[in-house]
Write a protein that holds these residues in place. Sequence first.
Motif, PDB file in Angstrom:
ATOM      1  N   VAL A  97      -2.594   1.730 -10.590  1.00 35.98           N
ATOM      2  CA  VAL A  97      -1.164   1.447 -10.612  1.00 35.98           C
ATOM      3  C   VAL A  97      -0.418   2.676 -10.107  1.00 35.98           C
ATOM      4  CG1 VAL A  97       0.807   0.841 -12.066  1.00 35.98           C
ATOM      5  CG2 VAL A  97      -1.452  -0.103 -12.585  1.00 35.98           C
ATOM      6  N   LEU A  98       0.419   2.461  -9.102  1.00 37.82           N
ATOM      7  CA  LEU A  98       1.282   3.507  -8.572  1.00 37.82           C
ATOM      8  C   LEU A  98       2.671   3.322  -9.132  1.00 37.82           C
ATOM      9  CD1 LEU A  98       0.376   3.500  -4.801  1.00 37.82           C
ATOM     10  CD2 LEU A  98       0.253   5.466  -6.306  1.00 37.82           C
ATOM     11  N   GLN A  99       3.308   4.428  -9.528  1.00 36.54           N
ATOM     12  CA  GLN A  99       4.682   4.335 -10.013  1.00 36.54           C
ATOM     13  C   GLN A  99       5.476   5.507  -9.462  1.00 36.54           C
ATOM     14  OE1 GLN A  99       5.217   4.189 -14.267  1.00 36.54           O
ATOM     15  NE2 GLN A  99       7.085   3.026 -13.995  1.00 36.54           N
ATOM     16  N   SER A 100       6.669   5.197  -8.966  1.00 40.69           N
ATOM     17  CA  SER A 100       7.546   6.232  -8.415  1.00 40.69           C
ATOM     18  C   SER A 100       8.382   6.834  -9.534  1.00 40.69           C
ATOM     19  CB  SER A 100       8.465   5.645  -7.345  1.00 40.69           C
ATOM     20  OG  SER A 100       9.476   4.866  -7.944  1.00 40.69           O
ATOM     21  N   SER A 101       9.062   7.925  -9.210  1.00 41.69           N
ATOM     22  CA  SER A 101       9.923   8.583 -10.195  1.00 41.69           C
ATOM     23  C   SER A 101      11.117   7.707 -10.563  1.00 41.69           C
ATOM     24  CB  SER A 101      10.395   9.935  -9.666  1.00 41.69           C
ATOM     25  OG  SER A 101      11.044   9.765  -8.415  1.00 41.69           O
ATOM     26  N   THR A 102      11.421   6.704  -9.740  1.00 39.28           N
ATOM     27  CA  THR A 102      12.527   5.789 -10.039  1.00 39.28           C
ATOM     28  C   THR A 102      12.060   4.538 -10.761  1.00 39.28           C
ATOM     29  OG1 THR A 102      12.353   4.706  -7.887  1.00 39.28           O
ATOM     30  CG2 THR A 102      13.852   6.597  -8.042  1.00 39.28           C
ATOM     31  N   GLY A 103      10.743   4.420 -10.997  1.00 41.98           N
ATOM     32  CA  GLY A 103      10.214   3.283 -11.740  1.00 41.98           C
ATOM     33  C   GLY A 103       9.633   2.168 -10.884  1.00 41.98           C
ATOM     34  N   ARG A 104       9.730   2.291  -9.557  1.00 45.43           N
ATOM     35  CA  ARG A 104       9.109   1.272  -8.694  1.00 45.43           C
ATOM     36  C   ARG A 104       7.601   1.329  -8.887  1.00 45.43           C
ATOM     37  NH1 ARG A 104      11.269   1.689  -2.774  1.00 45.43           N
ATOM     38  NH2 ARG A 104      10.281  -0.362  -2.665  1.00 45.43           N
ATOM     39  N   THR A 105       6.968   0.173  -8.929  1.00 48.50           N
ATOM     40  CA  THR A 105       5.542   0.086  -9.253  1.00 48.50           C
ATOM     41  C   THR A 105       4.813  -0.796  -8.261  1.00 48.50           C
ATOM     42  OG1 THR A 105       6.088   0.338 -11.591  1.00 48.50           O
ATOM     43  CG2 THR A 105       3.910  -0.530 -11.079  1.00 48.50           C
ATOM     44  N   ARG A 106       3.587  -0.403  -7.953  1.00 50.21           N
ATOM     45  CA  ARG A 106       2.686  -1.212  -7.132  1.00 50.21           C
ATOM     46  C   ARG A 106       1.300  -1.176  -7.762  1.00 50.21           C
ATOM     47  NH1 ARG A 106       6.876  -1.956  -4.939  1.00 50.21           N
ATOM     48  NH2 ARG A 106       7.376  -2.120  -2.741  1.00 50.21           N
ATOM     49  N   ILE A 107       0.636  -2.317  -7.799  1.00 54.21           N
ATOM     50  CA  ILE A 107      -0.763  -2.398  -8.222  1.00 54.21           C
ATOM     51  C   ILE A 107      -1.589  -2.470  -6.952  1.00 54.21           C
ATOM     52  CG2 ILE A 107      -2.500  -3.763  -9.427  1.00 54.21           C
ATOM     53  CD1 ILE A 107      -0.206  -4.760 -11.244  1.00 54.21           C
ATOM     54  N   VAL A 108      -2.580  -1.590  -6.844  1.00 49.16           N
ATOM     55  CA  VAL A 108      -3.438  -1.568  -5.657  1.00 49.16           C
ATOM     56  C   VAL A 108      -4.870  -1.846  -6.077  1.00 49.16           C
ATOM     57  CG1 VAL A 108      -1.945  -0.071  -4.305  1.00 49.16           C
ATOM     58  CG2 VAL A 108      -3.686   0.945  -5.761  1.00 49.16           C
ATOM     59  N   SER A 109      -5.628  -2.441  -5.165  1.00 49.44           N
ATOM     60  CA  SER A 109      -6.987  -2.850  -5.502  1.00 49.44           C
ATOM     61  C   SER A 109      -7.997  -1.712  -5.420  1.00 49.44           C
ATOM     62  CB  SER A 109      -7.424  -4.001  -4.596  1.00 49.44           C
ATOM     63  OG  SER A 109      -7.336  -3.608  -3.248  1.00 49.44           O
ATOM     64  N   ASP A 110      -7.714  -0.711  -4.591  1.00 50.65           N
ATOM     65  CA  ASP A 110      -8.659   0.391  -4.446  1.00 50.65           C
ATOM     66  C   ASP A 110      -7.953   1.598  -3.831  1.00 50.65           C
ATOM     67  OD1 ASP A 110      -8.586  -0.035  -1.599  1.00 50.65           O
ATOM     68  OD2 ASP A 110     -10.067  -1.615  -1.870  1.00 50.65           O
ATOM     69  N   LEU A 111      -8.676   2.700  -3.712  1.00 47.91           N
ATOM     70  CA  LEU A 111      -8.076   3.932  -3.200  1.00 47.91           C
ATOM     71  C   LEU A 111      -7.579   3.788  -1.764  1.00 47.91           C
ATOM     72  CD1 LEU A 111     -10.483   6.607  -4.682  1.00 47.91           C
ATOM     73  CD2 LEU A 111      -8.138   6.129  -5.367  1.00 47.91           C
ATOM     74  N   ALA A 112      -8.212   2.949  -0.984  1.00 42.68           N
ATOM     75  CA  ALA A 112      -7.796   2.772   0.408  1.00 42.68           C
ATOM     76  C   ALA A 112      -6.373   2.236   0.524  1.00 42.68           C
ATOM     77  CB  ALA A 112      -8.768   1.842   1.122  1.00 42.68           C
ATOM     78  N   HIS A 113      -5.898   1.513  -0.475  1.00 45.63           N
ATOM     79  CA  HIS A 113      -4.567   0.918  -0.427  1.00 45.63           C
ATOM     80  C   HIS A 113      -3.484   1.789  -1.067  1.00 45.63           C
ATOM     81  CE1 HIS A 113      -7.214  -2.571   0.219  1.00 45.63           C
ATOM     82  NE2 HIS A 113      -6.271  -2.889   1.075  1.00 45.63           N
ATOM     83  N   VAL A 114      -3.876   2.908  -1.633  1.00 47.52           N
ATOM     84  CA  VAL A 114      -2.917   3.784  -2.312  1.00 47.52           C
ATOM     85  C   VAL A 114      -1.881   4.331  -1.335  1.00 47.52           C
ATOM     86  CG1 VAL A 114      -2.695   6.060  -3.428  1.00 47.52           C
ATOM     87  CG2 VAL A 114      -4.409   4.429  -4.231  1.00 47.52           C
ATOM     88  N   TRP A 115      -2.310   4.760  -0.168  1.00 46.01           N
ATOM     89  CA  TRP A 115      -1.419   5.485   0.745  1.00 46.01           C
ATOM     90  C   TRP A 115      -0.282   4.612   1.267  1.00 46.01           C
ATOM     91  CZ3 TRP A 115      -2.803   9.691  -1.030  1.00 46.01           C
ATOM     92  CH2 TRP A 115      -4.132   9.965  -1.310  1.00 46.01           C
TER      93      TRP A 115
END
Length: 96
Positions: A56-74
């Motif tokens: 799970v990626l989360q920004s300092s403003t609270g925006r969130t993304r769920i990614v399936s693997d490290l390749a999709h993080v960027w």
Amino acid sequence: MCGACGILAGTPDWVEGAGNREAAARLAERHKRIRLVNSLLQPAGVRLRDFGGRLVLQSSTGRTRIVSDLAHVWKAADEIGRRPIDPIGFRAGGAP
């Protein structure tokens, strides 16, 4: 895909199955990778965490993304972060 489906779907990342190590060692390696990735994400104000086996990626403003693997993080980090991430051009201290 909604957040709940993102957590329930998919298979483990290919790097999770490397070798025949016990579960605790694999988990420790996963957390180590997350710490390393977070050092790359810091300049963009994005943080990666493990949540139920999903990333799970989360920004300092609270925006969130769920990614399936490290390749999709960027790509997801570029979408929600303060600035684009360049993991290839990264230097210590976050300077490009």
